[in-house]
Design an enzyme around this catalytic site. Structure first.
Site, PDB file in Angstrom:
ATOM      1  N   SER A  37       0.868  -1.176   0.000  1.00 32.99           N
ATOM      2  CA  SER A  37       0.000   0.000   0.000  1.00 32.99           C
ATOM      3  C   SER A  37       0.907   1.230   0.000  1.00 32.99           C
ATOM      4  O   SER A  37       2.073   1.149   0.404  1.00 32.99           O
ATOM      5  CB  SER A  37      -0.896   0.009   1.245  1.00 32.99           C
ATOM      6  OG  SER A  37      -1.519   1.271   1.437  1.00 32.99           O
TER       7      SER A  37
ATOM      8  N   TYR B 208      -2.231  -0.957  10.297  1.00 35.32           N
ATOM      9  CA  TYR B 208      -2.157  -1.116   8.844  1.00 35.32           C
ATOM     10  C   TYR B 208      -0.767  -0.732   8.326  1.00 35.32           C
ATOM     11  O   TYR B 208      -0.175  -1.454   7.508  1.00 35.32           O
ATOM     12  CB  TYR B 208      -3.224  -0.258   8.173  1.00 35.32           C
ATOM     13  CG  TYR B 208      -3.430  -0.580   6.710  1.00 35.32           C
ATOM     14  CD1 TYR B 208      -4.083  -1.745   6.329  1.00 35.32           C
ATOM     15  CD2 TYR B 208      -2.975   0.287   5.720  1.00 35.32           C
ATOM     16  CE1 TYR B 208      -4.283  -2.040   4.987  1.00 35.32           C
ATOM     17  CE2 TYR B 208      -3.173  -0.003   4.381  1.00 35.32           C
ATOM     18  CZ  TYR B 208      -3.821  -1.162   4.019  1.00 35.32           C
ATOM     19  OH  TYR B 208      -4.016  -1.455   2.686  1.00 35.32           O
TER      20      TYR B 208
ATOM     21  N   LYS C 172       1.835  -3.217   6.383  1.00 39.40           N
ATOM     22  CA  LYS C 172       2.231  -2.967   5.005  1.00 39.40           C
ATOM     23  C   LYS C 172       3.711  -2.570   4.885  1.00 39.40           C
ATOM     24  O   LYS C 172       4.359  -2.896   3.889  1.00 39.40           O
ATOM     25  CB  LYS C 172       1.321  -1.904   4.383  1.00 39.40           C
ATOM     26  CG  LYS C 172      -0.123  -2.361   4.208  1.00 39.40           C
ATOM     27  CD  LYS C 172      -0.233  -3.605   3.336  1.00 39.40           C
ATOM     28  CE  LYS C 172      -1.670  -3.976   3.027  1.00 39.40           C
ATOM     29  NZ  LYS C 172      -1.802  -5.129   2.115  1.00 39.40           N
TER      30      LYS C 172
END
Length: 236
Positions: free
Chosen positions: A135, A148, A152
């Protein structure tokens, strides 16, 4: 012409997609089928009718490995893996329940690792390709996204190390997508959802970039792909 660029492209073959029941994963599975390949899906939910799949929670690494092995053995080969599954838990570290925070790491990072670990023997045989999905938040941190971002950033580091480890044996591509028009943002507090004027990419357009990486001729690899809307706020 036998030596034309189209003749040198690798056929898509059999591609295992995690998270293939929705979002980018579903778009990749459709693109594989449209290109004449065979999609296999690992997901917690069933994919579109007709796609061979295994239902499994990627947070359970050993179960994920077993599911990947079963699908590859049933198909008889594996030419590529695309790790598109992903979850999130928005909020500050002290407000996100520990189990939800940990689950993001288990699914996004450890699920990616488990999937690829199980696929390696099959990809070695086919000299196949791995596409990991990170991402833009794997390269740039934002507040209220520690789980998150951690997952990532981990995918980015894991993929770059794996590229060196598998060089000359299995192709490895790191995909870094920006925001997409998927259900990924559903159910979030409004402050964590894209605004009404947000410009997001269509998953099918990002899936086309994945197929571009998978179709490179032997010896040519796309190491990293950043695919974002032209007005992506988290890039660069």
């Amino acid at each position: 012409m036998p030596n034309s660029e189209s003749d040198r492209r690798r056929s898509i073959g059999t591609v295992l997609v995690t998270g293939g029941a929705s979002g980018l994963g579903a778009a990749v599975a459709r693109a594989v089928a449209d290109a004449g390949g065979t999609p296999l899906v690992v997901d917690i939910n069933p994919p579109a009718d007709g796609i061979r799949h295994e239902l499994v929670d990627l947070a359970d690494g050993r179960a994920a490995e077993a599911a990947v092995t079963r699908l590859a053995e049933q198909a008889g080969r594996l030419d590529a893996v695309v790790t598109a599954a992903g979850v999130d838990a928005c909020g500050t570290l002290d407000n996100v329940p520990a189990e939800r925070w940990d689950n993001v790491i288990r699914v996004n990072l450890m699920g990616t690792v488990a999937t690829i670990r199980a696929a390696l023997p099959f990809l070695e045989e086919s000299r196949g390709t791995v596409v990991t999905v990170a991402s833009t938040l794997g390269l740039r941190a934002l507040p209220d996204a520690s789980a998150y971002c951690a997952s990532k950033f981990g995918v980015v580091g894991f993929t770059r190390a794996l590229t060196l480890e598998l060089a000359g044996r299995i192709g490895v591509t790191l995909l870094v997508p920006g925001g997409m028009e998927t259900s990924f943002f559903d159910g979030r507090d409004p402050q964590y959802q894209p605004g009404p004027d947000a410009k997001l990419n269509r998953p099918g357009d990002v899936a086309a970039a994945v197929l571009f990486a998978l179709s490179q001729p032997p010896g040519c690899e796309i190491r990293e792909l950043v695919v974002t809307p032209s007005t992506e706020p988290s890039w660069p």
